[in-house]
Design a protein around this motif. Structure first.
Motif, mmCIF file in Angstrom:
data_model
loop_
_atom_site.group_PDB
_atom_site.id
_atom_site.type_symbol
_atom_site.label_atom_id
_atom_site.label_comp_id
_atom_site.label_asym_id
_atom_site.label_seq_id
_atom_site.Cartn_x
_atom_site.Cartn_y
_atom_site.Cartn_z
ATOM 1 N N ARG A 1 0.847 -1.198 0.000
ATOM 2 C CA ARG A 1 0.000 0.000 0.000
ATOM 3 C C ARG A 1 0.875 1.237 0.000
ATOM 4 O O ARG A 1 1.618 1.490 0.932
ATOM 5 C CB ARG A 1 -0.886 -0.015 1.250
ATOM 6 C CG ARG A 1 -1.978 0.990 1.241
ATOM 7 C CD ARG A 1 -3.096 0.517 0.361
ATOM 8 N NE ARG A 1 -4.206 1.445 0.450
ATOM 9 C CZ ARG A 1 -5.321 1.242 -0.159
ATOM 10 N NH1 ARG A 1 -5.510 0.172 -0.872
ATOM 11 N NH2 ARG A 1 -6.287 2.112 -0.056
ATOM 12 N N GLN B 1 -1.216 10.979 -4.230
ATOM 13 C CA GLN B 1 -1.521 9.634 -3.732
ATOM 14 C C GLN B 1 -1.550 9.627 -2.200
ATOM 15 O O GLN B 1 -2.427 9.010 -1.592
ATOM 16 C CB GLN B 1 -0.495 8.630 -4.238
ATOM 17 C CG GLN B 1 -0.840 7.205 -3.870
ATOM 18 C CD GLN B 1 0.110 6.207 -4.510
ATOM 19 O OE1 GLN B 1 1.168 6.566 -5.016
ATOM 20 N NE2 GLN B 1 -0.267 4.942 -4.482
ATOM 21 N N GLN C 1 -2.212 12.206 -0.263
ATOM 22 C CA GLN C 1 -3.402 12.951 0.150
ATOM 23 C C GLN C 1 -4.647 12.081 0.094
ATOM 24 O O GLN C 1 -5.495 12.147 0.989
ATOM 25 C CB GLN C 1 -3.578 14.192 -0.725
ATOM 26 C CG GLN C 1 -2.535 15.262 -0.470
ATOM 27 C CD GLN C 1 -2.629 16.419 -1.452
ATOM 28 O OE1 GLN C 1 -3.515 16.470 -2.310
ATOM 29 N NE2 GLN C 1 -1.705 17.344 -1.351
ATOM 30 N N LEU C 2 -4.762 11.251 -0.938
ATOM 31 C CA LEU C 2 -5.916 10.344 -1.047
ATOM 32 C C LEU C 2 -5.946 9.351 0.115
ATOM 33 O O LEU C 2 -7.003 9.111 0.709
ATOM 34 C CB LEU C 2 -5.885 9.597 -2.377
ATOM 35 C CG LEU C 2 -6.179 10.424 -3.627
ATOM 36 C CD1 LEU C 2 -5.902 9.611 -4.881
ATOM 37 C CD2 LEU C 2 -7.616 10.922 -3.613
ATOM 38 N N GLU C 3 -4.800 8.767 0.441
ATOM 39 C CA GLU C 3 -4.731 7.833 1.567
ATOM 40 C C GLU C 3 -5.034 8.545 2.885
ATOM 41 O O GLU C 3 -5.749 8.021 3.731
ATOM 42 C CB GLU C 3 -3.354 7.171 1.654
ATOM 43 C CG GLU C 3 -3.167 6.021 0.715
ATOM 44 C CD GLU C 3 -4.131 4.868 0.967
ATOM 45 O OE1 GLU C 3 -4.431 4.539 2.134
ATOM 46 O OE2 GLU C 3 -4.582 4.278 -0.022
ATOM 47 N N HIS C 4 -4.499 9.736 3.055
ATOM 48 C CA HIS C 4 -4.754 10.502 4.277
ATOM 49 C C HIS C 4 -6.246 10.789 4.420
ATOM 50 O O HIS C 4 -6.804 10.672 5.515
ATOM 51 C CB HIS C 4 -3.967 11.805 4.270
ATOM 52 C CG HIS C 4 -2.484 11.608 4.233
ATOM 53 N ND1 HIS C 4 -1.611 12.662 4.118
ATOM 54 C CD2 HIS C 4 -1.708 10.496 4.294
ATOM 55 C CE1 HIS C 4 -0.372 12.209 4.118
ATOM 56 N NE2 HIS C 4 -0.406 10.900 4.209
ATOM 57 N N ASP C 5 -6.890 11.136 3.319
ATOM 58 C CA ASP C 5 -8.334 11.396 3.351
ATOM 59 C C ASP C 5 -9.123 10.143 3.733
ATOM 60 O O ASP C 5 -10.106 10.224 4.476
ATOM 61 C CB ASP C 5 -8.823 11.938 2.009
ATOM 62 C CG ASP C 5 -8.354 13.359 1.746
ATOM 63 O OD1 ASP C 5 -7.912 14.053 2.695
ATOM 64 O OD2 ASP C 5 -8.430 13.792 0.572
ATOM 65 N N ARG C 6 -8.688 8.997 3.252
ATOM 66 C CA ARG C 6 -9.359 7.738 3.613
ATOM 67 C C ARG C 6 -9.223 7.460 5.111
ATOM 68 O O ARG C 6 -10.171 7.004 5.749
ATOM 69 C CB ARG C 6 -8.776 6.571 2.813
ATOM 70 C CG ARG C 6 -9.157 6.588 1.364
ATOM 71 C CD ARG C 6 -8.556 5.402 0.626
ATOM 72 N NE ARG C 6 -8.833 5.500 -0.787
ATOM 73 C CZ ARG C 6 -7.900 5.529 -1.746
ATOM 74 N NH1 ARG C 6 -6.628 5.421 -1.430
ATOM 75 N NH2 ARG C 6 -8.246 5.636 -3.003
ATOM 76 N N ILE C 7 -8.063 7.720 5.655
ATOM 77 C CA ILE C 7 -7.840 7.510 7.090
ATOM 78 C C ILE C 7 -8.661 8.511 7.895
ATOM 79 O O ILE C 7 -9.315 8.146 8.875
ATOM 80 C CB ILE C 7 -6.337 7.618 7.427
ATOM 81 C CG1 ILE C 7 -5.564 6.481 6.751
ATOM 82 C CG2 ILE C 7 -6.111 7.593 8.951
ATOM 83 C CD1 ILE C 7 -4.052 6.656 6.766
ATOM 84 N N ARG C 8 -8.650 9.771 7.478
ATOM 85 C CA ARG C 8 -9.429 10.807 8.176
ATOM 86 C C ARG C 8 -10.924 10.488 8.158
ATOM 87 O O ARG C 8 -11.635 10.780 9.111
ATOM 88 C CB ARG C 8 -9.170 12.171 7.542
ATOM 89 C CG ARG C 8 -7.800 12.722 7.840
ATOM 90 C CD ARG C 8 -7.616 14.106 7.214
ATOM 91 N NE ARG C 8 -6.259 14.573 7.417
ATOM 92 C CZ ARG C 8 -5.404 14.844 6.441
ATOM 93 N NH1 ARG C 8 -5.764 14.726 5.156
ATOM 94 N NH2 ARG C 8 -4.184 15.265 6.721
ATOM 95 N N ALA C 9 -11.386 9.874 7.078
ATOM 96 C CA ALA C 9 -12.799 9.509 6.982
ATOM 97 C C ALA C 9 -13.194 8.490 8.045
ATOM 98 O O ALA C 9 -14.376 8.351 8.360
ATOM 99 C CB ALA C 9 -13.100 8.950 5.581
ATOM 100 N N GLN C 10 -12.205 7.815 8.618
ATOM 101 C CA GLN C 10 -12.446 6.850 9.699
ATOM 102 C C GLN C 10 -12.294 7.488 11.077
ATOM 103 O O GLN C 10 -12.329 6.806 12.096
ATOM 104 C CB GLN C 10 -11.493 5.658 9.563
ATOM 105 C CG GLN C 10 -11.667 4.882 8.284
ATOM 106 C CD GLN C 10 -13.083 4.348 8.123
ATOM 107 O OE1 GLN C 10 -13.655 3.796 9.057
ATOM 108 N NE2 GLN C 10 -13.658 4.536 6.950
#
Length: 87
Positions: free
Chosen positions: A29, A58, A60-69
């Motif tokens: 990942r 890339q 930023q996209l992963e960070h956004d996915r984590i923040r969404a949790q």
């Protein structure tokens, strides 16, 4: 200051403040933050960058996915910002 120097200094400071600190790596990942910090039920990630550098698209996209949790993710390019986050 170089990324590695900022990361090292920040992790030493965090440990002195009682944070459990670990390098965060996975084999399959890309874009995940560099390190995970845990203290008294608080979990956060920090992506370290050299001064003036920003997270890649890339990342930023992963960070956004984590923040969404509901998990905090920071991008840090200097020790002073890391210190504020980790106090």
């Amino acid at each position: 200051m170089r990324e590695r120097a900022i990361e090292k200094k920040s992790k030493r400071f965090a440990a002195a403040q009682g944070w459990y600190v670990r390098k965060f790596k996975t084999a399959n990942r890309r874009g995940l933050p560099d390190d995970i910090f845990i203290r008294q039920g608080v979990v956060l990630f920090i992506e370290f960058k050299k001064e003036g550098e920003e997270a890649t698209e890339q990342q930023q996209l992963e960070h956004d996915r984590i923040r969404a949790q509901g998990i905090q993710v920071y991008v840090v390019d200097n020790f002073e910002d890391a210190k504020i986050i980790l106090m």
